[in-house]
Design a protein around this motif. Sequence first.
Motif, PDB file in Angstrom:
ATOM      1  N   ILE A   1      42.612  70.184  74.740  1.00 18.59           N
ATOM      2  CA  ILE A   1      43.103  71.352  74.006  1.00 18.59           C
ATOM      3  C   ILE A   1      43.089  71.096  72.505  1.00 18.59           C
ATOM      4  O   ILE A   1      42.724  71.970  71.703  1.00 18.59           O
ATOM      5  N   ASP A   2      43.454  69.870  72.106  1.00 18.82           N
ATOM      6  CA  ASP A   2      43.476  69.562  70.678  1.00 18.82           C
ATOM      7  C   ASP A   2      42.085  69.611  70.071  1.00 18.82           C
ATOM      8  O   ASP A   2      41.911  70.062  68.933  1.00 18.82           O
ATOM      9  N   ARG A   3      41.079  69.168  70.829  1.00 17.99           N
ATOM     10  CA  ARG A   3      39.716  69.112  70.290  1.00 17.99           C
ATOM     11  C   ARG A   3      39.052  70.485  70.234  1.00 17.99           C
ATOM     12  O   ARG A   3      38.252  70.749  69.341  1.00 17.99           O
ATOM     13  N   PHE A   4      39.376  71.354  71.183  1.00 15.15           N
ATOM     14  CA  PHE A   4      38.587  72.580  71.327  1.00 15.15           C
ATOM     15  C   PHE A   4      39.372  73.875  71.094  1.00 15.15           C
ATOM     16  O   PHE A   4      38.778  74.956  71.157  1.00 15.15           O
ATOM     17  N   CYS A   5      40.664  73.775  70.824  1.00 16.79           N
ATOM     18  CA  CYS A   5      41.467  74.995  70.691  1.00 16.79           C
ATOM     19  C   CYS A   5      42.127  75.082  69.317  1.00 16.79           C
ATOM     20  O   CYS A   5      42.326  74.066  68.638  1.00 16.79           O
ATOM     21  N   ARG A   6      42.473  76.298  68.943  1.00 19.45           N
ATOM     22  CA  ARG A   6      43.173  76.526  67.695  1.00 19.45           C
ATOM     23  C   ARG A   6      44.650  76.158  67.844  1.00 19.45           C
ATOM     24  O   ARG A   6      45.156  75.989  68.957  1.00 19.45           O
ATOM     25  N   LEU A   7      45.344  76.079  66.708  1.00 20.14           N
ATOM     26  CA  LEU A   7      46.745  75.693  66.716  1.00 20.14           C
ATOM     27  C   LEU A   7      47.586  76.663  67.533  1.00 20.14           C
ATOM     28  O   LEU A   7      48.489  76.248  68.274  1.00 20.14           O
TER      29      LEU A   7
ATOM     30  N   VAL B   1      49.417  67.312  65.530  1.00 15.60           N
ATOM     31  CA  VAL B   1      49.798  66.109  66.267  1.00 15.60           C
ATOM     32  C   VAL B   1      51.171  66.286  66.901  1.00 15.60           C
ATOM     33  O   VAL B   1      51.391  65.918  68.063  1.00 15.60           O
ATOM     34  N   ALA B   2      52.116  66.868  66.155  1.00 14.72           N
ATOM     35  CA  ALA B   2      53.459  67.077  66.699  1.00 14.72           C
ATOM     36  C   ALA B   2      53.414  68.016  67.900  1.00 14.72           C
ATOM     37  O   ALA B   2      54.084  67.784  68.918  1.00 14.72           O
ATOM     38  N   TRP B   3      52.624  69.077  67.814  1.00 12.36           N
ATOM     39  CA  TRP B   3      52.531  70.023  68.930  1.00 12.36           C
ATOM     40  C   TRP B   3      51.871  69.379  70.147  1.00 12.36           C
ATOM     41  O   TRP B   3      52.303  69.592  71.291  1.00 12.36           O
ATOM     42  N   THR B   4      50.817  68.592  69.930  1.00 13.34           N
ATOM     43  CA  THR B   4      50.159  67.941  71.068  1.00 13.34           C
ATOM     44  C   THR B   4      51.058  66.870  71.678  1.00 13.34           C
ATOM     45  O   THR B   4      51.065  66.679  72.903  1.00 13.34           O
ATOM     46  N   MET B   5      51.831  66.169  70.841  1.00 10.98           N
ATOM     47  CA  MET B   5      52.780  65.196  71.360  1.00 10.98           C
ATOM     48  C   MET B   5      53.821  65.882  72.230  1.00 10.98           C
ATOM     49  O   MET B   5      54.174  65.397  73.315  1.00 10.98           O
ATOM     50  N   MET B   6      54.341  67.005  71.768  1.00  7.84           N
ATOM     51  CA  MET B   6      55.335  67.740  72.557  1.00  7.84           C
ATOM     52  C   MET B   6      54.725  68.225  73.872  1.00  7.84           C
ATOM     53  O   MET B   6      55.378  68.186  74.923  1.00  7.84           O
ATOM     54  N   MET B   7      53.463  68.663  73.821  1.00  7.68           N
ATOM     55  CA  MET B   7      52.808  69.103  75.054  1.00  7.68           C
ATOM     56  C   MET B   7      52.668  67.946  76.041  1.00  7.68           C
ATOM     57  O   MET B   7      52.933  68.101  77.238  1.00  7.68           O
ATOM     58  N   PHE B   8      52.260  66.770  75.539  1.00  2.45           N
ATOM     59  CA  PHE B   8      52.128  65.611  76.427  1.00  2.45           C
ATOM     60  C   PHE B   8      53.468  65.284  77.075  1.00  2.45           C
ATOM     61  O   PHE B   8      53.540  65.026  78.288  1.00  2.45           O
ATOM     62  N   LEU B   9      54.526  65.280  76.301  1.00  2.00           N
ATOM     63  CA  LEU B   9      55.844  64.938  76.826  1.00  2.00           C
ATOM     64  C   LEU B   9      56.310  65.946  77.867  1.00  2.00           C
ATOM     65  O   LEU B   9      56.867  65.575  78.911  1.00  2.00           O
ATOM     66  N   LEU B  10      56.092  67.234  77.609  1.00  2.00           N
ATOM     67  CA  LEU B  10      56.551  68.260  78.548  1.00  2.00           C
ATOM     68  C   LEU B  10      55.726  68.260  79.831  1.00  2.00           C
ATOM     69  O   LEU B  10      56.274  68.453  80.922  1.00  2.00           O
TER      70      LEU B  10
ATOM     71  N   LEU C   1      44.649  59.638  68.453  1.00  2.00           N
ATOM     72  CA  LEU C   1      43.305  60.216  68.501  1.00  2.00           C
ATOM     73  C   LEU C   1      43.113  61.438  67.607  1.00  2.00           C
ATOM     74  O   LEU C   1      42.053  61.561  66.978  1.00  2.00           O
ATOM     75  N   PRO C   2      44.069  62.375  67.512  1.00  2.00           N
ATOM     76  CA  PRO C   2      43.836  63.510  66.609  1.00  2.00           C
ATOM     77  C   PRO C   2      43.735  63.108  65.139  1.00  2.00           C
ATOM     78  O   PRO C   2      43.277  63.899  64.314  1.00  2.00           O
ATOM     79  N   ARG C   3      44.138  61.902  64.814  1.00  2.00           N
ATOM     80  CA  ARG C   3      44.123  61.452  63.417  1.00  2.00           C
ATOM     81  C   ARG C   3      42.797  60.789  63.035  1.00  2.00           C
ATOM     82  O   ARG C   3      42.609  60.428  61.878  1.00  2.00           O
ATOM     83  N   PHE C   4      41.906  60.592  64.009  1.00  2.00           N
ATOM     84  CA  PHE C   4      40.606  59.982  63.730  1.00  2.00           C
ATOM     85  C   PHE C   4      39.503  61.011  63.955  1.00  2.00           C
ATOM     86  O   PHE C   4      39.533  61.775  64.921  1.00  2.00           O
ATOM     87  N   ARG C   5      38.497  61.015  63.064  1.00  2.00           N
ATOM     88  CA  ARG C   5      37.406  61.981  63.146  1.00  2.00           C
ATOM     89  C   ARG C   5      36.142  61.401  63.766  1.00  2.00           C
ATOM     90  O   ARG C   5      35.251  62.145  64.135  1.00  2.00           O
ATOM     91  N   SER C   6      36.051  60.083  63.871  1.00  2.00           N
ATOM     92  CA  SER C   6      34.858  59.443  64.425  1.00  2.00           C
ATOM     93  C   SER C   6      34.783  59.694  65.928  1.00  2.00           C
ATOM     94  O   SER C   6      35.659  59.258  66.688  1.00  2.00           O
ATOM     95  N   LEU C   7      33.729  60.378  66.376  1.00  2.00           N
ATOM     96  CA  LEU C   7      33.582  60.700  67.791  1.00  2.00           C
ATOM     97  C   LEU C   7      33.404  59.448  68.637  1.00  2.00           C
ATOM     98  O   LEU C   7      33.961  59.347  69.743  1.00  2.00           O
ATOM     99  N   SER C   8      32.661  58.473  68.135  1.00  2.00           N
ATOM    100  CA  SER C   8      32.444  57.240  68.896  1.00  2.00           C
ATOM    101  C   SER C   8      33.739  56.455  69.055  1.00  2.00           C
ATOM    102  O   SER C   8      34.031  55.934  70.145  1.00  2.00           O
ATOM    103  N   LEU C   9      34.549  56.376  67.982  1.00  2.00           N
ATOM    104  CA  LEU C   9      35.822  55.670  68.049  1.00  2.00           C
ATOM    105  C   LEU C   9      36.775  56.363  69.001  1.00  2.00           C
ATOM    106  O   LEU C   9      37.436  55.713  69.834  1.00  2.00           O
TER     107      LEU C   9
END
Length: 417
Positions: A225-231, A356-365, A187-195
Amino acid sequence: MGPLWILTFFLGVTSDVMSGAIRYYTSLAGVPQAIYLPKVMMAVCITLIVLRRPKASHVFVLLFFAMQICVSLFNGITLNAAIFWAWMMLPMFFTMLAPPEALAILERPGARMTVAVIAIVCMAGVLVNYFGYLNPLPWVGANTMVDGTAVHVTNSNYVGEAPRLPGFGRDSAATGLMIGLLTTWLLPRFRSLSLVSMMLAVAGLSIWATTNKTSLIALVIVLGIDRFCRLETIRKGVIWAAAAALLVPLAAFVISAAINDSMFDGGALSSFQDRFERTWPLLLQGMLRQNLIWFGIGPGGFGAATDYYRSNFGFNIGYADNIALYAIANFGVIGLVIFATLLSRILFSSASRDRVAWTMMMFLLISGVTTDIFESLGCLLFFGVTAKTLWLGVGVQRFHMRPGFVLSLRHRRSTFR
């Protein structure tokens, strides 16, 4: 090594998503061992990588594992059980040894589409079962024989009267985790809101059907967090998730010793209540009672290996439902300190700007707070890839990358600024 590594990686992910169906039909064909082909290829890749670029760290890992095998043998665990544990952990070693050029290939459009197809297949399997088509799936509840050992094709169980739907996978927990992992990666790799909205809705329904609440909560948190927050906020969130995975079970141990009354009223929190009041405290109490707390039971003495290599220590050795307690059960407090040190080095020192790597790590943790993520092949693969990606940000200069790969890294960083 790049193309071979990528091929092996995607075969591994596919084999986890389709493990129930693959094991069922290969057993009908008389070749149930075919499910292990991706792991055999991982072993070949590990051997080639180590032989081409041997490092001192490889020796330290082997020495630590040899020491832990001695712990296993001292505790009455068979050598076969310890080797089985190493076989289970193979995907994580494979991905942590990933050559940098392989990680670059993962960012190409072709790799992205491959992950999208795998995610669609993973969700479709659950939805087909959920809406009553092919109900029950032929592999659910089936067993097969592999070299004289009875192996479950797909586990079938219920939460009350609600079935845990595994889709094409081997069990509902692993399927729920895979849907969450693949969705978080895509999802972080796609910009289309509908998709993005459509995929998120389908993923949410699919995870709900597997009854894996942890994956659903983790997915909502990390994508929000990925959509609305800074790195920088995402990085802090990863650190807090790591702290929660370590501190929550310890808090459960202390609170259960001090308070006899339940802190929960069941209902939607019944699974968490069981972990907080029974699974986590009783596991730590058992390890303290048996003097196993410092070095652990050893590889092969805890987790999925006990399904085939039985042991009795007077307490639950089948699952920990927490990433930190899983490390303690296998390697003791010393092993947890080593794991926490390496993880802290990545989280606090990495200069990677790969969202993407940071969000993946967050999901896993976050998933690791209430799940043994190291018992899932898919989680092992993505944890290794994520850790290696962030590790490259700790000290890029120590990896002798080709100029083209360095430029691709710079391009990726500028994209996410």
